[in-house]
Design an enzyme around this catalytic site. Structure first.
Site, PDB file in Angstrom:
ATOM      1  N   CYS A 127       0.839  -1.189   0.000  1.00 29.35           N
ATOM      2  CA  CYS A 127       0.000   0.000   0.000  1.00 29.35           C
ATOM      3  C   CYS A 127       0.882   1.250   0.000  1.00 29.35           C
ATOM      4  O   CYS A 127       1.729   1.380  -0.866  1.00 29.35           O
ATOM      5  CB  CYS A 127      -1.023  -0.012   1.127  1.00 29.35           C
ATOM      6  SG  CYS A 127      -0.360  -0.317   2.776  1.00 29.35           S
ATOM      7  N   ARG A 128       0.678   2.156   0.972  1.00 24.74           N
ATOM      8  CA  ARG A 128       1.314   3.480   0.836  1.00 24.74           C
ATOM      9  C   ARG A 128       2.739   3.539   1.349  1.00 24.74           C
ATOM     10  O   ARG A 128       3.506   4.405   0.932  1.00 24.74           O
ATOM     11  CB  ARG A 128       0.490   4.527   1.578  1.00 24.74           C
ATOM     12  CG  ARG A 128      -0.857   4.755   0.947  1.00 24.74           C
ATOM     13  CD  ARG A 128      -1.680   5.758   1.736  1.00 24.74           C
ATOM     14  NE  ARG A 128      -3.028   5.812   1.216  1.00 24.74           N
ATOM     15  CZ  ARG A 128      -4.134   5.707   1.957  1.00 24.74           C
ATOM     16  NH1 ARG A 128      -4.032   5.553   3.270  1.00 24.74           N
ATOM     17  NH2 ARG A 128      -5.308   5.775   1.390  1.00 24.74           N
TER      18      ARG A 128
END
Lengths: 219, 219
Positions: free
Chosen positions: B177-178
């Site tokens: 993800c981030r």
DNA sequence: ATATCATTCAAGATAATAATTGAATATAAT
DNA sequence: ATTATATTCAATTATTATCTTGAATGATAT
């Protein structure tokens, strides 16, 4: 608003950043990067009252940036970690890249005194093997005593003019001090060049030399 | 007290550190590391009012951490520099090493969901060449659209339960993800393991992948 | 024990920062 | 031109950080 583990972590990270967010505390860290120091010595060098310096040190400790131990009636502080030096380097790197004011100060003060490329640590290592270079530590003697480059000569900047005779004019001189923002080696280079010496600065300073895993003498 | 060029520089560095000294601003930076974003989108994701987010963004800009450009009636912000990501990594590194609270949060939340070693970027690159691995991006679609790993499948965490059919149970899944503190991939791993999938996390997230010079798709 | 010295704590004044609200710009669409 | 939308600015209040001062603690030395 601080639900979630991410928010909790970022709150912790932010507390570390806030601890770095003070001119005085950054300067304290620069001094601690030279080696252990007591509160009074730090306070004096950074220009703070003792009580105030003590409070700054405790903020740094709460943020995990410094550690301390008691030695008799003195409390000695040190950097918590080698990673702290890396964090400070990353901070100054971003500031240098993106803040015009930093560039202005650098050009106006630092480049004015020494616009030459500094000597890299690798280059200095190679040249010292030939024995034709004088390594000059221009920090105060107590910092020199805690640790310095192998074979370095210690002439504090304040005594440089009166002790020129100790420097061999046939050797090239490589001067260093506390780190990339310490003014001592820049002043030393400017003063010695004016006297005709061949002199350059070492990149960064003692803490970065040590962090690179290179040998440090503390006789 | 702020005579000397060193003091002036440290004052500048401190201003950068102060800009990092806020949970909300760090979270804004995490989002900007995914790619350009407007004020409103950032405000909503970080849970701030628009006016407040705007003020935080301007502090970040004054500190040289973000840059902005106008696109029609939107103002798009982005990280000023790749070095900003390095600074944030150094910050979290120090915090992780030296703050017990960080360790506590990590163990209590993150290790609970995925105590396995994450897949390194190199390992993932090697495994994707064999074609036996599904790369799963669990960020919202708009972030995926701005940039994602080559060949990645985008199923936002919120839709994961209802879209399990899209995942091949014979492939190993690598979720990302981030970044290192984004909870999405941890939740995804926990959810998919409970369903019997073989799934691991990628180390860090998209910004670090990009910073490593690896290819990013933005179809 | 008492005195001494280094350091830390506590309280108060001052300054800086954060969030909220409502108004002011600046661009785009009608 | 007027209206609508995105963003920023300005003023307010609440919170937090800094520095100073003087007292309190902790360790050593007499």
């Amino acid at each position: 608003m601080s639900i979630g583990p991410k928010q909790a972590l970022y709150a912790e990270f932010a507390s570390v950043a806030r601890a770095l967010g003070s001119q005085h505390r950054l300067e304290i860290l620069e001094h601690l990067a030279q080696g252990e120091r007591g509160v009074e010595a730090l306070a004096e060098r950074v220009g703070l009252t003792i009580a105030n310096a003590s409070q700054h040190l405790q903020q740094l400790r709460r943020a995990g940036l410094v550690a301390s131990r008691r030695d008799g009636k003195f409390v000695l502080y040190r950097l918590a970690d080698e990673a702290v030096l890396g964090l400070m380097a990353a901070l100054s790197d971003v500031a240098q890249r993106n803040l015009a004011e930093v560039d202005r100060i650098r050009r106006h003060y630092f480049d004015d005194r020494d616009s030459m490329e500094p000597v890299s640590r690798e280059e200095l290592l190679a040249r010292t093997r030939d024995g034709l270079v004088t390594v000059l530590d221009v920090r105060p003697p107590d910092e020199f005593a805690v640790g310095h480059l192998p074979g370095a000569v210690n002439i504090p900047l304040s005594e440089l003019e009166s002790r020129l005779a100790e420097l061999d004019p046939d050797h090239e001189i490589v001067a260093y001090c506390r780190g990339p923002w310490c003014v001592l080696s820049f002043e030393a280079v400017a003063a010695l060049r004016a006297r005709g010496f061949r002199v350059r600065r070492l990149e960064d300073g003692l803490p970065e030399w040590r962090a690179a895993g290179l040998p440090v003498e503390n006789a």
